[in-house]
Structure formats: structure tokens, C-alpha cells
Design a protein around this motif. Sequence first.
Motif, PDB file in Angstrom:
ATOM      1  N   LYS A 105       0.814  -1.225   0.000  1.00  0.00           N
ATOM      2  CA  LYS A 105       0.000   0.000   0.000  1.00  0.00           C
ATOM      3  C   LYS A 105       0.846   1.273   0.000  1.00  0.00           C
ATOM      4  O   LYS A 105       0.337   2.363  -0.263  1.00  0.00           O
ATOM      5  N   ARG A 132       1.950   2.353   2.848  1.00  0.00           N
ATOM      6  CA  ARG A 132       1.317   2.984   4.014  1.00  0.00           C
ATOM      7  C   ARG A 132       2.369   3.394   5.044  1.00  0.00           C
ATOM      8  O   ARG A 132       3.285   2.616   5.326  1.00  0.00           O
ATOM      9  N   SER A 138      -7.767  -0.520   4.041  1.00  0.00           N
ATOM     10  CA  SER A 138      -8.378  -0.407   2.720  1.00  0.00           C
ATOM     11  C   SER A 138      -7.381  -0.866   1.643  1.00  0.00           C
ATOM     12  O   SER A 138      -6.180  -0.613   1.756  1.00  0.00           O
ATOM     13  N   ASN A 194      -6.153  -0.068  -1.193  1.00  0.00           N
ATOM     14  CA  ASN A 194      -5.760   0.927  -2.197  1.00  0.00           C
ATOM     15  C   ASN A 194      -4.305   1.313  -1.948  1.00  0.00           C
ATOM     16  O   ASN A 194      -3.741   0.982  -0.911  1.00  0.00           O
ATOM     17  N   SER A 200     -10.385   5.223  -1.412  1.00  0.00           N
ATOM     18  CA  SER A 200     -10.547   3.817  -1.039  1.00  0.00           C
ATOM     19  C   SER A 200     -11.296   3.056  -2.129  1.00  0.00           C
ATOM     20  O   SER A 200     -12.087   3.639  -2.864  1.00  0.00           O
ATOM     21  N   GLU A 205     -15.351   3.917   4.867  1.00  0.00           N
ATOM     22  CA  GLU A 205     -14.737   3.060   5.877  1.00  0.00           C
ATOM     23  C   GLU A 205     -15.529   3.117   7.190  1.00  0.00           C
ATOM     24  O   GLU A 205     -16.322   4.026   7.414  1.00  0.00           O
ATOM     25  N   HIS A 247      -5.493  12.362   2.247  1.00  0.00           N
ATOM     26  CA  HIS A 247      -6.179  11.133   1.864  1.00  0.00           C
ATOM     27  C   HIS A 247      -7.093  11.375   0.682  1.00  0.00           C
ATOM     28  O   HIS A 247      -7.613  12.464   0.531  1.00  0.00           O
TER      29      HIS A 247
HETATM   30 MG    MG Z   1      -7.466   3.539   4.209  1.00  0.00          MG
END
Ligand code: MG
Length: 340
Positions: A57, A59, A144, A146, A152, A181, A237
Motif C-alpha cells: 500500500k 502505508r 483499505s 488501495n 478507497s 470506511e 487522503h
Molecule cells: Mg485507508
Amino acid sequence: METKKLDIVGGDYQKNIDAAAKILKNGGIVAVPTETVYGLAASAVLDEPIINVFKAKGRPQDNPLIVHISDMDMLEKIAAEIPKSAKKCAEKFWPGPFTMVLKRTDYVSNRVCAGLDTVAVRCPSEKSIRDIIKASGIPLAAPSANISGAPSPTTYSHVINDLDGKIDAVVCGEDCLYGVESTVVALFGEHPRLLRPGAVTLEELREVLPDIEVDKAILEEPEKDEKVASPGMKYKHYAPKTEAFLVEADEVSFADFVNKKEDCLALCFAEESELITVEKKIYGKKTDEFTLAKNLFSALRSIDNLNKKAVYIHAPSKSGVGLAVYNRLIRACAFRVIKL
Ligand code: MG
Ligand code: AMP
């Protein structure tokens, strides 16, 4: 790597659920449908798959994941304390789009919780992910599915678009029922605190948790370096590449405002569409916030294809599920809000 497509709608449901569970048990990572958005699932009790989820991701390492469970026995293993408020919420909102943050045990990997002494837990209502959890016998961490920062995914094609070749498999199911979400509530402190709004609304939460506080990061930009209760809230985001503005206005003022702009797109409500003369896209009905939530991320994903200079998005009301939609939109617009 080749990402397997496990079709549970047109293909063999049970065979594909079992295949997903097997990959997860062996430490793989698999995107799965849920009633909120598609999640990128991994065993919550192993380090390596969790590391791979963060990698796939892109992330930030300090943003913890939600652990998905199929029953209360799993919760008892994961949570060190289950206060009365948590039991009440579980009874009322589970299975469903509701996540609680509680003090944790050492059962799940440290990496899931990004070093915090708390864990976020959800029991989803979508049958397929629950069947996968049951078949694998392990709780699944699932952010999520993505690329971090992108809208998302609410369909399996969104997932394939972002993560094909980077994950072991995608379970291809229906489009997500809610499209935003889960609602996240911290239940370990003195007062319950809403950390992220979702399809379980603040109004519904107040019936069970009358003393619930609303974290200010939900509707405001956190200060630079400010410590936020939910690490995810400090990141930009859902942003399209096109410059996006959130516009708070009544229908006529919104139309007057966008109609004077050049090279722009208006993301608007069905009810006002006829008033708008510039290029427009409808993202749902003003009077039915569930439609706005359901279509929101698909709409955000489609904006960049039009190559416009700017997109003006009509802000929903902040009541009911509208609060969740508003919360995602101010982030998509990098907190640029125009009040008319
Ligand atoms: Mg997310
Ligand atoms: P996502 O996985 O993309 O749905 O994001 C999960 C959200 O839950 C993020 O905003 C996280 O910051 C939040 N979250 C997960 N675990 C915790 C925790 N232990 N404490 C506070 N927030 C959490």
C-alpha cells in the motif's frame, strides 16, 4: 507476482473462499470485499504478511491497522479489557461497519498496532470476509485495499487498478454496500471518543454512548506535528490529482458559483443537476446521504480522467452518514473549504 482473481459471484463461492483462507494462513495477502470498502487482508498474528501489507500500500509505518474478527471469542483473545461500553456497542453495532479501539493483549503482531498499546477491532457483516476468517481460523488485519492516499476501493476493479501484481489474490465480490470506511470509536479512555465517522452515525452512537466525545481532527486539519488520537487522521487522503475544493452553499449559490468558473468540473447532487451549466458529475442525492457515501470514492477516482483545472464539490450536510462523507471530502480537498 501474478495476482489471482477469485470470483465469488460468477465463480464457485466456497472453492474461492477456501482458496483465499489458505493463502492467508500461509502468510499471503489477499484483497477481500467488506460492507465498507475492499480490505487488504493479512494474518494479524504474523509479522511478515503485515510488513507486506504496509509495503504493497505504501502505508506510513505509524498508521495502525484494523483487525477483523468473526466472533466474540476472537475479541477476548485480542483485547486485554472489554469494558461494558464495548459489550453494549458489540451487541448493537456488530456485525457491521463499526470499529472499537481497546487495550490490547500480545496476541496480534505488534506491527498491526504500530507500537501502540491499543488495538482496533471490527466484526464485519459482509458474509464473504466472515467466511474467510472462519475458514482460516485467524483474525485478519485489513486496511483499505488501495495505494495509500488514493480514494478507497469500493469495487474489485478499483483494487486491481491499484494493486495488481503486488498482492497474492483479489476476492472479486459485489460492490461495497456502504462505500465509506467503518466508524472508529476509542473505548479505553475516560470517555468514549469518535475517531472516524462512518455508516454507524454519531446520532446512533449517542444512544448507546451518551458521553461520547468527537475528536476535533474529524472536521479540522491537525496542526503540523500535533499528536492525534488516530494516526490515520494526520495524513492527506483520497485526493484526486485535479485541484479540489469543497463548497458549502445552498443549491442556487452553488450553481451560480460554479457556472462562472472555467475549465472546471462540478461534483453535485442529483436534485440540483439541472441548475448547473458547466461539466458536472452527480455523486448521489442530497436527501439520501447513503447514496453519497456509496458513490463517493468512485466519483473521486473518475475526476482525473477529465483533465480539468479544478473540481468544485458540493458539501453534504454533516448529519447522519453525511458526517462521514464530509470528513472524507475535506481530506480529498486538502482542507480547502469555500463557504458561500
Ligand atoms: Mg485507508
Ligand atoms: P484503514 O485501515 O485505512 O481503514 O484505517 C484504519 C484507521 O483506524 C486509521 O485511521 C487508523 O489510524 C485507525 N486506527 C487503527 N488502530 C488504531 C488504534 N490502536 N488507535 C487509534 N486509531 C487506530
